[in-house]
Design an enzyme around this catalytic site. Structure first.
Site, PDB file in Angstrom:
ATOM      1  N   CYS A   2      33.707   2.927 -33.791  1.00 56.33           N
ATOM      2  CA  CYS A   2      33.919   3.826 -32.655  1.00 56.33           C
ATOM      3  C   CYS A   2      32.772   4.828 -32.514  1.00 56.33           C
ATOM      4  O   CYS A   2      32.083   5.133 -33.469  1.00 56.33           O
ATOM      5  CB  CYS A   2      35.194   4.623 -32.846  1.00 56.33           C
ATOM      6  SG  CYS A   2      36.628   3.589 -33.108  1.00 56.33           S
ATOM      7  N   ARG A  29      27.165   0.696 -30.241  1.00 60.25           N
ATOM      8  CA  ARG A  29      28.002   0.629 -31.446  1.00 60.25           C
ATOM      9  C   ARG A  29      29.162  -0.352 -31.279  1.00 60.25           C
ATOM     10  O   ARG A  29      29.869  -0.636 -32.234  1.00 60.25           O
ATOM     11  CB  ARG A  29      28.566   2.018 -31.767  1.00 60.25           C
ATOM     12  CG  ARG A  29      27.505   3.044 -32.107  1.00 60.25           C
ATOM     13  CD  ARG A  29      28.103   4.430 -32.209  1.00 60.25           C
ATOM     14  NE  ARG A  29      28.970   4.579 -33.362  1.00 60.25           N
ATOM     15  CZ  ARG A  29      28.585   5.014 -34.552  1.00 60.25           C
ATOM     16  NH1 ARG A  29      27.331   5.351 -34.742  1.00 60.25           N
ATOM     17  NH2 ARG A  29      29.441   5.122 -35.533  1.00 60.25           N
ATOM     18  N   ASN A  98      37.090   8.448 -35.418  1.00 60.51           N
ATOM     19  CA  ASN A  98      36.478   7.211 -35.873  1.00 60.51           C
ATOM     20  C   ASN A  98      36.873   7.059 -37.337  1.00 60.51           C
ATOM     21  O   ASN A  98      36.737   8.003 -38.101  1.00 60.51           O
ATOM     22  CB  ASN A  98      34.953   7.345 -35.709  1.00 60.51           C
ATOM     23  CG  ASN A  98      34.184   6.198 -36.301  1.00 60.51           C
ATOM     24  OD1 ASN A  98      34.752   5.166 -36.649  1.00 60.51           O
ATOM     25  ND2 ASN A  98      32.882   6.358 -36.431  1.00 60.51           N
ATOM     26  N   GLY A  99      37.413   5.917 -37.732  1.00 59.10           N
ATOM     27  CA  GLY A  99      37.822   5.731 -39.130  1.00 59.10           C
ATOM     28  C   GLY A  99      39.242   5.202 -39.210  1.00 59.10           C
ATOM     29  O   GLY A  99      39.811   4.775 -38.206  1.00 59.10           O
ATOM     30  N   GLU A 481      21.113 -19.249 -47.923  1.00 56.25           N
ATOM     31  CA  GLU A 481      21.052 -18.070 -47.072  1.00 56.25           C
ATOM     32  C   GLU A 481      19.650 -17.436 -47.116  1.00 56.25           C
ATOM     33  O   GLU A 481      19.125 -17.013 -46.087  1.00 56.25           O
ATOM     34  CB  GLU A 481      22.129 -17.056 -47.510  1.00 56.25           C
ATOM     35  CG  GLU A 481      22.081 -15.707 -46.833  1.00 56.25           C
ATOM     36  CD  GLU A 481      22.259 -15.758 -45.322  1.00 56.25           C
ATOM     37  OE1 GLU A 481      22.678 -16.793 -44.786  1.00 56.25           O
ATOM     38  OE2 GLU A 481      21.942 -14.737 -44.673  1.00 56.25           O
ATOM     39  N   LYS A 485      17.437 -16.996 -43.694  1.00 52.56           N
ATOM     40  CA  LYS A 485      16.999 -15.649 -43.279  1.00 52.56           C
ATOM     41  C   LYS A 485      15.509 -15.643 -43.022  1.00 52.56           C
ATOM     42  O   LYS A 485      15.032 -15.129 -42.017  1.00 52.56           O
ATOM     43  CB  LYS A 485      17.294 -14.641 -44.370  1.00 52.56           C
ATOM     44  CG  LYS A 485      18.411 -13.683 -44.405  1.00 52.56           C
ATOM     45  CD  LYS A 485      19.018 -12.998 -43.274  1.00 52.56           C
ATOM     46  CE  LYS A 485      19.616 -13.861 -42.227  1.00 52.56           C
ATOM     47  NZ  LYS A 485      21.024 -13.986 -42.166  1.00 52.56           N
ATOM     48  N   HIS A 504      15.027 -34.055 -57.207  1.00 52.01           N
ATOM     49  CA  HIS A 504      15.255 -35.239 -56.370  1.00 52.01           C
ATOM     50  C   HIS A 504      14.516 -35.142 -55.035  1.00 52.01           C
ATOM     51  O   HIS A 504      14.991 -35.654 -54.035  1.00 52.01           O
ATOM     52  CB  HIS A 504      16.749 -35.440 -56.154  1.00 52.01           C
ATOM     53  CG  HIS A 504      17.486 -35.615 -57.434  1.00 52.01           C
ATOM     54  ND1 HIS A 504      17.417 -36.766 -58.171  1.00 52.01           N
ATOM     55  CD2 HIS A 504      18.259 -34.756 -58.141  1.00 52.01           C
ATOM     56  CE1 HIS A 504      18.142 -36.631 -59.277  1.00 52.01           C
ATOM     57  NE2 HIS A 504      18.656 -35.411 -59.283  1.00 52.01           N
ATOM     58  N   LYS A 603      22.560 -13.902 -30.774  1.00 52.29           N
ATOM     59  CA  LYS A 603      23.497 -13.294 -31.720  1.00 52.29           C
ATOM     60  C   LYS A 603      24.815 -14.050 -31.738  1.00 52.29           C
ATOM     61  O   LYS A 603      25.404 -14.268 -32.776  1.00 52.29           O
ATOM     62  CB  LYS A 603      23.715 -11.825 -31.324  1.00 52.29           C
ATOM     63  CG  LYS A 603      24.662 -11.065 -32.237  1.00 52.29           C
ATOM     64  CD  LYS A 603      23.998 -10.794 -33.565  1.00 52.29           C
ATOM     65  CE  LYS A 603      24.914 -10.211 -34.606  1.00 52.29           C
ATOM     66  NZ  LYS A 603      24.497 -10.629 -35.962  1.00 52.29           N
TER      67      LYS A 603
HETATM   68  C1  G6P Z   1      24.110 -17.306 -34.824  1.00 59.02           C
HETATM   69  C2  G6P Z   1      23.520 -16.094 -35.530  1.00 59.02           C
HETATM   70  C3  G6P Z   1      23.770 -16.180 -37.035  1.00 59.02           C
HETATM   71  C4  G6P Z   1      25.247 -16.356 -37.318  1.00 59.02           C
HETATM   72  C5  G6P Z   1      25.843 -17.536 -36.561  1.00 59.02           C
HETATM   73  C6  G6P Z   1      27.346 -17.571 -36.635  1.00 59.02           C
HETATM   74  O1  G6P Z   1      23.394 -18.434 -35.187  1.00 59.02           O
HETATM   75  O2  G6P Z   1      22.145 -16.012 -35.282  1.00 59.02           O
HETATM   76  O3  G6P Z   1      23.289 -15.008 -37.678  1.00 59.02           O
HETATM   77  O4  G6P Z   1      25.443 -16.525 -38.691  1.00 59.02           O
HETATM   78  O5  G6P Z   1      25.486 -17.479 -35.182  1.00 59.02           O
HETATM   79  O6  G6P Z   1      27.842 -16.495 -35.900  1.00 59.02           O
HETATM   80  P1  G6P Z   1      29.297 -15.910 -36.063  1.00 59.02           P
HETATM   81  O7  G6P Z   1      29.384 -14.798 -35.052  1.00 59.02           O
HETATM   82  O8  G6P Z   1      30.259 -17.015 -35.777  1.00 59.02           O
HETATM   83  O9  G6P Z   1      29.421 -15.410 -37.469  1.00 59.02           O
END
Ligand code: G6P
Length: 608
Positions: A2, A29, A98-99, A481, A485, A504, A603
């Protein structure tokens, strides 16, 4: 999370306009509803964005002071009734918060008993009534507010206003950020400096357990025991955009730095450490079905899928339940065998990823119990699953997921204890896991304190064209991961591999120009990973190793090491992903790339 904004001024500015403009700069936010109150014009609330709220505001709305809020739902549906500000029975006291107030149920019962009537399901409203109750006895706004705050358990960032003293605002902080803006003849309260900066650069950041009392010309800060606090204001010269990033250059770094807070938020109110149990409110309705589940399938995409792979190891080892993890995009196109004894768990930060959503729909059609581990409250996956666990990680802005993963892994550990204790997990083991979970925020802080060393390392390797990431058992998904990244934000070829599989295939690529990031914490597969590092060194491959603090063997072998605090093997991914996130961040930054918005990526992927 929030957003709060409040204003009191004697400069003739219109509080209505000041507040609405401020809310707009807090929208990043995340929000599901917005609301505003001024003593002169009353309150208006609306589901949706600030633009929706603006449409509802009549001409002439305004005043000299007021409070405003953007809500990101935790308690209660995201609708108008639950939007802030909330009021007491008399309509004299108004609050934005907020909280999460942990003891709101007990307080609500007591207040209801004393005759208070509630208009919403929110924990925040209870606070307005609590101040009202104390005001009856204290006859003084400040004293009543202080007494009420002393009754609370949980987290809060608060702005409070009383019609009886319309130019006075009270702010308080416990766990949720509050900044006070000190202007000339005007004062502000906000969740972060972004809405304050167009008015003044002079601010005071409240500490936990502090309360501020503001009128246009005066500000005082107290502790919860009413002791006065002297605080020198800070001058900040951040741009509004920098302010949203908390002074960090990118959202990604800010979000990585939020790790300790995120773990605390995911755990809050859920751990019963003395019994080695966890309480997951969102699973209560299906607890009986879960006790007789014979199989778990986890689906997700990208980073969320890797979280699922860690979840598989946790659940099989500690809850003794067979688990399969599948990419949501594969699951929905084949013919998965499911029945009523299967729990299908979707992991998703956004709760909107189309493949994950469709996998859940497929599971529902086939009679599985569907669950979500979701960050975005009220998102489609959260709504369509039968039950679930919210991450409470707060909005994640940077495209590359970081803090959401930390919270997904924490939620999976909680889920493991939940299912495990329904089955054969001993109280002893439950206690060991829950006690260690509580120690993770401090351990994460220790890792984040070494950010500068990781930055140096990332710069050293930033000219590499390829990178291999290896790990075993719980740290195999961590290696995956680490590679994704690096790939997604630096556009460098990176491969995540199980250390055991290295022989392998990938080892053929290794030479002095092909570095490897090896995850070698002191766990049950340590010796095996050390052997793999020997194999890499025998081929002149440069090695960066992640080790447990105090380890010297790997340090002698590897070119560079990053040490992390010791924790339980099953929880080690929660710590180990963070140095990899920082490594990828500084690597991409060194290459001058747009870290928060990598090319070709989104995103939230709402297409197939
Ligand atoms: C996109 C983002 C990733 C994320 C994936 C799954 O590829 O770039 O960072 O892990 O979607 O998104 P979600 O919202 O389902 O966790």
């Amino acid at each position: 999370m929030c957003g709060i904004f409040a204003y009191t001024g004697a400069q003739g500015k219109d509080a209505g306009k000041v507040l609405l403009d401020g809310l707009l700069s807090l929208e990043y936010r995340g929000y599901d509803s917005a609301g505003i109150f001024t003593p002169e014009s009353g309150s208006i609330k609306s589901p949706g964005a600030v633009a929706e709220l603006r449409k509802k505001i009549p001409t002439g709305f305004g005043g000299k002071s007021g409070i405003a809020h953007l809500r990101w739902a935790t308690h209660g549906e995201p609708n108008e009734k639950n939007a802030h500000p909330h009021q007491d029975c008399t309509g004299e006291l108004w609050i934005v918060h907020n909280g999460i107030i942990e003891n709101f149920k007990e307080l609500k019962e007591k207040l209801a008993h004393a005759g208070h009537r509630f208009a919403s399901d929110s924990d925040t409203e209870v606070l307005a009534h609590l101040v009202e109750e104390h005001l009856k006895k204290e006859k003084n706004f400040e004293k009543a507010a202080l007494a009420a705050l002393n009754d609370l358990r949980g987290t809060y960032g608060i702005a409070l206003q009383y019609k009886g003293e319309p130019d006075k605002l009270i702010a308080a902080r416990m766990g949720s950020p509050i900044v006070i803006g000190l202007g000339d003849g005007e004062h502000f309260i906000a969740s972060d400096p972004s809405p304050i900066l167009p008015h003044t650069k002079k601010v005071v950041f409240l500490e936990d357990g502090e309360v501020a009392v503001l009128t246009p010309h005066k500000h005082s800060i107290y502790k919860l025991n009413a002791e006065k606090v002297d605080r020198t204001p800070t001058e900040i010269d951040w741009s509004p955009e920098e302010a949203q990033k908390g002074g960090y250059e990118h959202f990604m770094l800010k979000e990585i730095m939020e790790g300790p807070e995120v773990v605390e938020n995911t755990l809050r109110g859920r751990v019963i450490a003395e019994k080695g149990m966890v309480k997951l409110g969102g699973l209560e309705a299906v607890a009986k079905e879960l006790a007789s589940i014979e199989r778990v399938i986890i689906v997700g995409c990208g980073t969320a899928y890797y979280a699922g792979l860690v979840g598989e190891y946790m659940l099989e080892e500690f809850a003794g339940i067979p688990v399969e993890v599948e990419l949501a995009s594969e699951f929905r196109y084949r013919a998965p065998v499911l029945n009523q004894k299967t729990a299908l768990i979707a992991i998703s930060q956004s709760g909107e990823t189309l493949d994950t959503l469709e996998a859940i729909r497929e599971g529902k059609r086939k009679g599985a119990l569907t669950l979500g581990i979701v960050n975005a409250v009220g998102s489609t996956i959260a709504r369509e699953t039968d039950a679930g666990v919210y991450n409470h990680a707060g909005p994640e802005v940077s495209v590359a997921s970081t803090k959401a993963l930390v919270s997904q892994l924490t939620a999976l550990a909680l889920f493991t204890v939940f299912l495990g204790r329904q089955r054969a997990m001993s109280e002893e083991t439950g206690k060991e896991i829950t006690a260690e979970l509580k120690k993770l925020p401090a351990k994460l802080k220790a890792i984040l304190g070494r950010t500068a060393d990781i930055e140096v390392l990332a710069k050293k390797y930033a000219s590499s064209r390829d990178f291999l990431f290896i790990g075993r058992k719980y740290n195999y998904p961590v290696a995956l991961e680490g590679a994704i990244k690096l790939k997604e934000i630096s556009y460098v070829h990176a491969e995540g591999y199980s250390a055991g599989e290295m022989k392998h295939g990938p080892i053929a690529m290794i030479d002095e120009h092909f570095p490897t990031f090896a995850l070698a914490p002191h766990d049950s597969v340590y010796e095996k990973v050390v052997s793999n590092i020997h194999e890499l060194k025998a081929r002149k491959g440069p090695v960066v190793a992640l080790v447990t603090e105090g380890d010297t063997r790997v340090a002698e072998l590897a070119d560079d090491v990053i040490a992390v605090p010791k924790t339980l093997e099953m929880l080690s991914p929660i710590l180990n992903v963070v140095p990899l996130q920082l490594f990828a961040y500084y690597f991409a930054k060194e290459k001058g790339l747009n870290v928060d918005r990598p090319r070709n990526l989104a995103k939230s992927v709402t297409v197939e």
